[in-house]
Each structure stands twice: as structure tokens, then as C-alpha cells.
Scaffold this motif. Structure first.
Motif, PDB file in Angstrom:
ATOM      1  N   ALA A   1     -16.706 -20.541  16.293  1.00 15.88           N
ATOM      2  CA  ALA A   1     -15.227 -21.518  16.666  1.00 15.88           C
ATOM      3  C   ALA A   1     -14.315 -20.483  16.930  1.00 15.88           C
ATOM      4  CB  ALA A   1     -14.553 -21.858  15.061  1.00 15.88           C
ATOM      5  N   ALA A   2     -14.328 -19.415  16.680  1.00 10.88           N
ATOM      6  CA  ALA A   2     -13.932 -18.274  17.386  1.00 10.88           C
ATOM      7  C   ALA A   2     -14.100 -18.200  19.025  1.00 10.88           C
ATOM      8  CB  ALA A   2     -14.118 -16.808  16.577  1.00 10.88           C
ATOM      9  N   GLY A   3     -15.411 -18.418  18.939  1.00 15.22           N
ATOM     10  CA  GLY A   3     -15.573 -18.329  20.814  1.00 15.22           C
ATOM     11  C   GLY A   3     -14.972 -19.421  21.167  1.00 15.22           C
ATOM     12  N   ARG A   4     -14.542 -20.934  20.759  1.00 14.19           N
ATOM     13  CA  ARG A   4     -14.514 -21.972  21.312  1.00 14.19           C
ATOM     14  C   ARG A   4     -12.345 -21.380  21.481  1.00 14.19           C
ATOM     15  NH1 ARG A   4     -17.565 -25.246  17.561  1.00 14.19           N
ATOM     16  NH2 ARG A   4     -19.642 -25.868  18.710  1.00 14.19           N
ATOM     17  N   ASN A   5     -11.855 -21.047  20.267  1.00 10.97           N
ATOM     18  CA  ASN A   5     -10.753 -20.806  20.697  1.00 10.97           C
ATOM     19  C   ASN A   5      -9.713 -19.931  21.898  1.00 10.97           C
ATOM     20  OD1 ASN A   5     -10.462 -22.983  18.446  1.00 10.97           O
ATOM     21  ND2 ASN A   5      -9.812 -20.772  16.970  1.00 10.97           N
ATOM     22  N   ALA A   6     -10.982 -18.808  21.658  1.00 15.26           N
ATOM     23  CA  ALA A   6     -10.851 -17.947  22.938  1.00 15.26           C
ATOM     24  C   ALA A   6     -11.035 -18.889  24.415  1.00 15.26           C
ATOM     25  CB  ALA A   6     -12.330 -16.606  22.624  1.00 15.26           C
ATOM     26  N   GLY A   7     -11.936 -19.035  24.294  1.00 15.72           N
ATOM     27  CA  GLY A   7     -12.226 -19.977  25.592  1.00 15.72           C
ATOM     28  C   GLY A   7     -11.258 -20.799  26.551  1.00 15.72           C
ATOM     29  N   ALA A   8     -10.628 -22.067  24.776  1.00 17.56           N
ATOM     30  CA  ALA A   8      -9.159 -22.472  25.253  1.00 17.56           C
ATOM     31  C   ALA A   8      -7.943 -21.950  25.669  1.00 17.56           C
ATOM     32  CB  ALA A   8      -9.285 -23.413  24.234  1.00 17.56           C
ATOM     33  N   ALA A   9      -7.624 -20.357  24.748  1.00 11.47           N
ATOM     34  CA  ALA A   9      -6.558 -19.823  24.705  1.00 11.47           C
ATOM     35  C   ALA A   9      -6.675 -19.516  26.265  1.00 11.47           C
ATOM     36  CB  ALA A   9      -6.935 -18.270  23.837  1.00 11.47           C
ATOM     37  N   ALA A  10      -8.040 -18.641  26.946  1.00 16.45           N
ATOM     38  CA  ALA A  10      -7.829 -18.126  28.336  1.00 16.45           C
ATOM     39  C   ALA A  10      -7.427 -19.032  29.286  1.00 16.45           C
ATOM     40  CB  ALA A  10      -9.474 -17.321  28.211  1.00 16.45           C
ATOM     41  N   ALA A  11      -8.216 -20.526  29.049  1.00 25.97           N
ATOM     42  CA  ALA A  11      -8.135 -21.542  29.967  1.00 25.97           C
ATOM     43  C   ALA A  11      -6.405 -22.122  29.801  1.00 25.97           C
ATOM     44  CB  ALA A  11      -8.656 -22.658  29.818  1.00 25.97           C
ATOM     45  N   ILE A  12      -5.933 -22.353  28.953  1.00 18.96           N
ATOM     46  CA  ILE A  12      -4.604 -22.194  28.545  1.00 18.96           C
ATOM     47  C   ILE A  12      -3.542 -21.468  29.347  1.00 18.96           C
ATOM     48  CG2 ILE A  12      -2.462 -22.950  27.136  1.00 18.96           C
ATOM     49  CD1 ILE A  12      -4.564 -24.912  25.726  1.00 18.96           C
ATOM     50  N   ALA A  13      -3.822 -20.548  28.667  1.00 19.27           N
ATOM     51  CA  ALA A  13      -2.865 -19.102  29.601  1.00 19.27           C
ATOM     52  C   ALA A  13      -3.237 -19.050  31.520  1.00 19.27           C
ATOM     53  CB  ALA A  13      -3.639 -17.586  28.725  1.00 19.27           C
ATOM     54  N   ASP A  14      -3.826 -19.224  31.715  1.00 16.46           N
ATOM     55  CA  ASP A  14      -4.110 -19.627  33.194  1.00 16.46           C
ATOM     56  C   ASP A  14      -3.869 -21.005  33.827  1.00 16.46           C
ATOM     57  OD1 ASP A  14      -5.183 -17.281  33.275  1.00 16.46           O
ATOM     58  OD2 ASP A  14      -7.566 -17.801  32.922  1.00 16.46           O
ATOM     59  N   GLY A  15      -3.462 -21.933  32.792  1.00 15.50           N
ATOM     60  CA  GLY A  15      -2.643 -23.073  33.515  1.00 15.50           C
ATOM     61  C   GLY A  15      -3.166 -24.245  33.384  1.00 15.50           C
ATOM     62  N   ALA A  16      -4.328 -24.442  32.529  1.00 19.55           N
ATOM     63  CA  ALA A  16      -5.318 -25.666  32.280  1.00 19.55           C
ATOM     64  C   ALA A  16      -4.490 -26.708  32.174  1.00 19.55           C
ATOM     65  CB  ALA A  16      -6.759 -25.238  31.887  1.00 19.55           C
ATOM     66  N   ASP A  17      -4.688 -28.114  32.041  1.00 11.78           N
ATOM     67  CA  ASP A  17      -3.889 -28.620  31.862  1.00 11.78           C
ATOM     68  C   ASP A  17      -4.743 -29.839  31.092  1.00 11.78           C
ATOM     69  OD1 ASP A  17      -1.805 -29.421  33.114  1.00 11.78           O
ATOM     70  OD2 ASP A  17      -2.606 -29.208  35.382  1.00 11.78           O
ATOM     71  N   LEU A  18      -6.240 -30.079  31.390  1.00 12.41           N
ATOM     72  CA  LEU A  18      -7.513 -30.828  30.295  1.00 12.41           C
ATOM     73  C   LEU A  18      -8.912 -29.928  29.667  1.00 12.41           C
ATOM     74  CD1 LEU A  18      -8.134 -33.559  29.764  1.00 12.41           C
ATOM     75  CD2 LEU A  18      -9.538 -33.236  31.528  1.00 12.41           C
ATOM     76  N   LEU A  19      -9.483 -29.489  28.898  1.00 13.59           N
ATOM     77  CA  LEU A  19     -10.428 -28.092  28.644  1.00 13.59           C
ATOM     78  C   LEU A  19     -11.371 -29.823  28.018  1.00 13.59           C
ATOM     79  CD1 LEU A  19      -7.968 -26.184  26.160  1.00 13.59           C
ATOM     80  CD2 LEU A  19      -8.550 -25.922  28.233  1.00 13.59           C
ATOM     81  N   VAL A  20     -11.874 -28.710  28.954  1.00 11.08           N
ATOM     82  CA  VAL A  20     -13.399 -30.350  28.521  1.00 11.08           C
ATOM     83  C   VAL A  20     -14.962 -28.752  28.063  1.00 11.08           C
ATOM     84  CG1 VAL A  20     -15.605 -31.163  29.495  1.00 11.08           C
ATOM     85  CG2 VAL A  20     -12.810 -31.568  30.304  1.00 11.08           C
ATOM     86  N   PHE A  21     -14.940 -28.541  27.011  1.00 11.43           N
ATOM     87  CA  PHE A  21     -15.777 -27.762  25.719  1.00 11.43           C
ATOM     88  C   PHE A  21     -17.375 -28.486  26.234  1.00 11.43           C
ATOM     89  CE2 PHE A  21     -12.367 -27.588  24.091  1.00 11.43           C
ATOM     90  CZ  PHE A  21     -11.970 -26.244  23.684  1.00 11.43           C
ATOM     91  N   LEU A  22     -18.472 -28.125  26.426  1.00 15.89           N
ATOM     92  CA  LEU A  22     -20.342 -28.545  26.653  1.00 15.89           C
ATOM     93  C   LEU A  22     -20.522 -26.993  26.355  1.00 15.89           C
ATOM     94  CD1 LEU A  22     -20.069 -29.812  30.458  1.00 15.89           C
ATOM     95  CD2 LEU A  22     -20.351 -30.709  28.417  1.00 15.89           C
ATOM     96  N   ASP A  23     -21.424 -27.659  25.417  1.00 22.19           N
ATOM     97  CA  ASP A  23     -22.415 -26.887  24.744  1.00 22.19           C
ATOM     98  C   ASP A  23     -23.379 -26.853  25.457  1.00 22.19           C
ATOM     99  OD1 ASP A  23     -24.008 -26.747  21.835  1.00 22.19           O
ATOM    100  OD2 ASP A  23     -25.163 -26.256  23.719  1.00 22.19           O
ATOM    101  N   ALA A  24     -23.048 -24.801  25.124  1.00 23.60           N
ATOM    102  CA  ALA A  24     -24.530 -24.366  26.743  1.00 23.60           C
ATOM    103  C   ALA A  24     -25.826 -25.656  26.753  1.00 23.60           C
ATOM    104  CB  ALA A  24     -25.061 -22.997  26.128  1.00 23.60           C
ATOM    105  N   ASP A  25     -25.740 -25.757  25.721  1.00 21.35           N
ATOM    106  CA  ASP A  25     -27.501 -27.178  25.765  1.00 21.35           C
ATOM    107  C   ASP A  25     -26.925 -28.024  27.168  1.00 21.35           C
ATOM    108  OD1 ASP A  25     -28.992 -25.803  24.361  1.00 21.35           O
ATOM    109  OD2 ASP A  25     -29.163 -26.651  22.581  1.00 21.35           O
ATOM    110  N   CYS A  26     -26.074 -28.417  26.839  1.00 23.15           N
ATOM    111  CA  CYS A  26     -25.637 -29.183  27.960  1.00 23.15           C
ATOM    112  C   CYS A  26     -25.609 -29.853  28.757  1.00 23.15           C
ATOM    113  CB  CYS A  26     -24.640 -30.292  27.066  1.00 23.15           C
ATOM    114  SG  CYS A  26     -25.312 -31.195  25.202  1.00 23.15           S
ATOM    115  N   ILE A  27     -25.936 -30.773  29.613  1.00 18.81           N
ATOM    116  CA  ILE A  27     -25.715 -30.889  31.359  1.00 18.81           C
ATOM    117  C   ILE A  27     -24.897 -32.533  31.330  1.00 18.81           C
ATOM    118  CG2 ILE A  27     -26.513 -31.031  33.500  1.00 18.81           C
ATOM    119  CD1 ILE A  27     -29.324 -30.418  33.167  1.00 18.81           C
TER     120      ILE A  27
END
Length: 355
Positions: free
Chosen positions: A125-151
Motif C-alpha cells: 500500500a505504501a509503495g503504490r502511494n509513493a509512486g502515485a505521489a511522485a507521478a502527480i508531483a511530476d505533473g501526471a494527469d492519469l495514473l496507470v497501476f500495473l502489477d509487476a506480473d502483468c503485461i
């Protein structure tokens, strides 16, 4: 999202459009690094456009310097060096200290974050939150979360992008196919031929979306989902009390329901889960599931993961005592004759409603 962009699913050929910036957030550990690299290598074929990658490393040790290799991200130019890694606390305390990317031209580059394990295991949970926070701080409009196992499938980004224009206030979930053992990835056409979405989740026809009913929020899973930056902030993010396996997805779904945030199933946004051995129920995660299920119960007044809890109980591994599930003593596992009367199975009880 930028309101001046109007586009339908049929018009979208890649993830982006002028003014729309897409970020891919993936949790990575040493055990799943090869599968994560396969995901990144397939991003161009999936129409990811210039989406930026946020790789969140979950192991204790610092991530390898070559975590995301240039060969895997064909437009990668600014890969992180170990000295540039930042912890989630630093992102919150000093946003300007985070690794720099260009908000105007995020491009296909990788930002690596390190979220080490907590006392009880990996902090998903903390990992997803950290990734989202960094992306939004960089100006992302749309976040796509993909599990490491998924293509990502050929149309995943296009479908999520189009759905985000039609449902900007929703969390979007696409179908996931579990690939068989020995599947050889040769490109999008091979994935498309293997498409067989998991039957436990809705899979609308390509180009269609279905708004989840009240009882369907429990079906949310984090293997593949997308959300606008604005709506992500409305969700309050994942509850970070969960460590180790299980619980945080169900909790997030319950939070969406409580806050009145729509959950939308997106037809054609296919992801493909790469094969790896597993067990059902997941015996290797028994203690995590017990701990996280109880945490969820304390927060929401009902038990999650009922099928797994029932399977563990039926196998004699756990028992119901004084209002909670606990590991069964070895003596009770060895001799059913001396065990107390069996407790009702998880799915048969009616816990109190949330306060």
C-alpha cells in the motif's frame, strides 16, 4: 484532466494526447524483477506513448543500478542512479528533493523509489502511494497501476485513456487474463489470442464500460487499474497499515464505496498476468492473511478474504476463538477428536456492521 481534450475510444491509438500526461506505477522486488522487466519491454507495443514509468522497489536492500535498463524503455534517457533514490517520507517533507523529470515532456523515462519493508513484510500500500505521489508531483494527469506480473495488452492504455475522459471521477479496472505455464510472449498478437479474462471479474466488450454496483466494490484488485490524478487524491490513497500479503485491495475498494467514488469496469483494457507457481489458498501467506484480515475487520466490521479463511479453517490451520481467527495449536490439528466443536465458516457468520 484537461477538459479541452475530447476523444472517444475509437479515436485513441496511444495512451496520450496533447496536454495529457500518463504515468505507469509498478511495485518491484527481486523475486519479480524479471517479470517487471518483461512488462516494461512491452510498453511500446501496448501503445503507452510517452508514458513515464515509476518503479517502486520494495526489498530491504537498495534497488540495483540497472533496475530499469535502457533496452527495456526505448526512449529512456534519464535513468535513476542509486544516489538519487528518495524515500517516501522525503517526498512528503521536501517535494523539491525528489528525482527530477521534466513535467512538460515526461517522456519514456524511469523514476525509481525505494519503499523498504515494514516490521511485518512488504509495504504494498505504501509503495503504490509513493509512486502515485511522485507521478502527480511530476505533473501526471492519469495514473496507470500495473502489477509487476502483468503485461499490458495492445489496447490497455488507449482504453484506460478513453474511459478516463468519460469517467474522470472514477477508478477504472480492466480485465486480467492469467497466462498458462510455458506461454511464450512474442508480441501483442500472441497476447490477444490468449485472452481469457478471469471469470471472477466483469469483462465488458471492448469499448464499453460498466459502472460497478454497490456489492461489486469488493471485487477491486490492484493487478491493473487507472485513475485520474484528481480522483486519486479524492480516494485518500491506500491505507498503509497493511504489510505483507492481502487486505489492502479490499480495503481500498471499501474506501471507494464509502466515499461515493465510482468503480468502472473497462472493456478491452486487457492485462495479462505472467505465469508463476502458486497455491490456493496461499499457504505461504497464511500469517499475513490472518493479520491483515483482522485489521480489515477492525476497520470495516466484516471479514475479507473469506474463501481463503474458510479453506485454512477446513484444513485445520486456523480456528475461531473469542471472536477472531487464530492459528490452531498443533494438538488440535493432529486430533480432530479432541478439538472443540468447529466454528462457523467465515462466509456463514454475520459480523456486526461498521461503526
Amino acid at each position: 484532466m484537461n477538459a479541452n481534450v475530447g476523444v472517444s475510444a475509437g479515436d485513441v491509438e496511444s495512451a496520450g494526447a496533447p496536454g495529457i500526461r500518463v504515468a505507469v506505477v509498478t511495485l518491484v522486488s527481486g523475486a519479480r524483477l524479471d517479470r517487471a522487466r518483461a512488462q516494461w519491454a512491452a510498453l511500446d507495443a501496448a501503445g503507452a506513448g510517452d508514458a513515464a514509468v515509476y518503479a517502486v522497489w520494495l526489498d530491504v536492500d537498495a534497488p540495483p543500478a540497472d533496475l530499469v535498463e535502457p533496452a527495456e524503455l526505448t526512449e529512456a534517457a534519464d535513468l535513476m542512479e542509486p544516489a538519487d533514490l528518495v524515500e517516501p517520507a522525503e517526498l512528503a517533507a521536501a517535494p523539491d528533493a525528489r528525482p527530477a523529470t521534466s513535467p512538460a515532456t515526461m517522456g519514456r523515462r524511469a523514476t525509481v523509489l525505494h519503499v523498504p519493508p515494514g516490521h511485518d513484510g512488504l509495504r504494498l500500500a505504501a509503495g503504490r502511494n509513493a509512486g502515485a505521489a511522485a507521478a502527480i508531483a511530476d505533473g501526471a494527469d492519469l495514473l496507470v497501476f500495473l502489477d509487476a506480473d502483468c503485461i499490458a495488452g495492445r489496447d490497455l492504455f488507449a482504453r484506460y485513456f478513453a474511459a478516463s475522459l468519460d469517467h474522470p471521477d472514477a477508478v477504472l479496472c480492466g480485465p486480467v487474463t492469467y497466462l498458462p505455464e510455458g506461454f511464450d510472449y512474442t508480441g501483442p498478437a500472441g497476447l490477444a489470442a490468449a485472452t481469457a479474462p478471469h471469470p471472477a471479474r466483469p469483462a465488458p466488450p471492448a469499448g464499453e464500460t460498466v459502472v460497478a454496483g454497490e456489492l461489486d466494490y469488493r471485487l477491486f484488485w490492484s493487478l491493473s487499474f487507472a485513475v485520474t490524478a484528481y480522483t486519486w487524491q479524492r480516494t485518500g490513497a491506500f491505507f498503509e497499515g497493511y504489510e505483507g500479503y492481502g487486505g489492502e485491495d479490499t480495503d481500498f475498494g471499501s474506501t471507494l464505496a464509502e466515499r461515493g467514488i465510482p468503480l468502472v469496469w473497462v472493456g478491452g483494457a486487457h492485462a495479462y498476468h505472467q505465469y508463476h507457481p502458486t497455491s490456493s489458498p496461499p499457504w505461504q501467506h497464511l500469517d499475513d492473511i490472518l493479520r491483515n484480515a483482522e485489521l480489515y475487520f477492525r476497520r470495516w466490521g466484516r471479514w475479507p478474504m473469506e474463501g481463503w479463511l474458510s479453506a485454512f479453517a477446513e484444513a485445520g490451520a486456523i480456528s475461531w476463538r473469542e471472536g477472531r481467527w487464530v492459528r490452531s495449536p498443533a494438538a488440535l490439528q493432529a486430533s480432530a477428536a479432541t478439538a472443540p466443536a468447529p466454528a462457523p465458516r467465515a462466509r456463514d457468520r454475520r459480523p456486526p456492521t461498521r461503526r
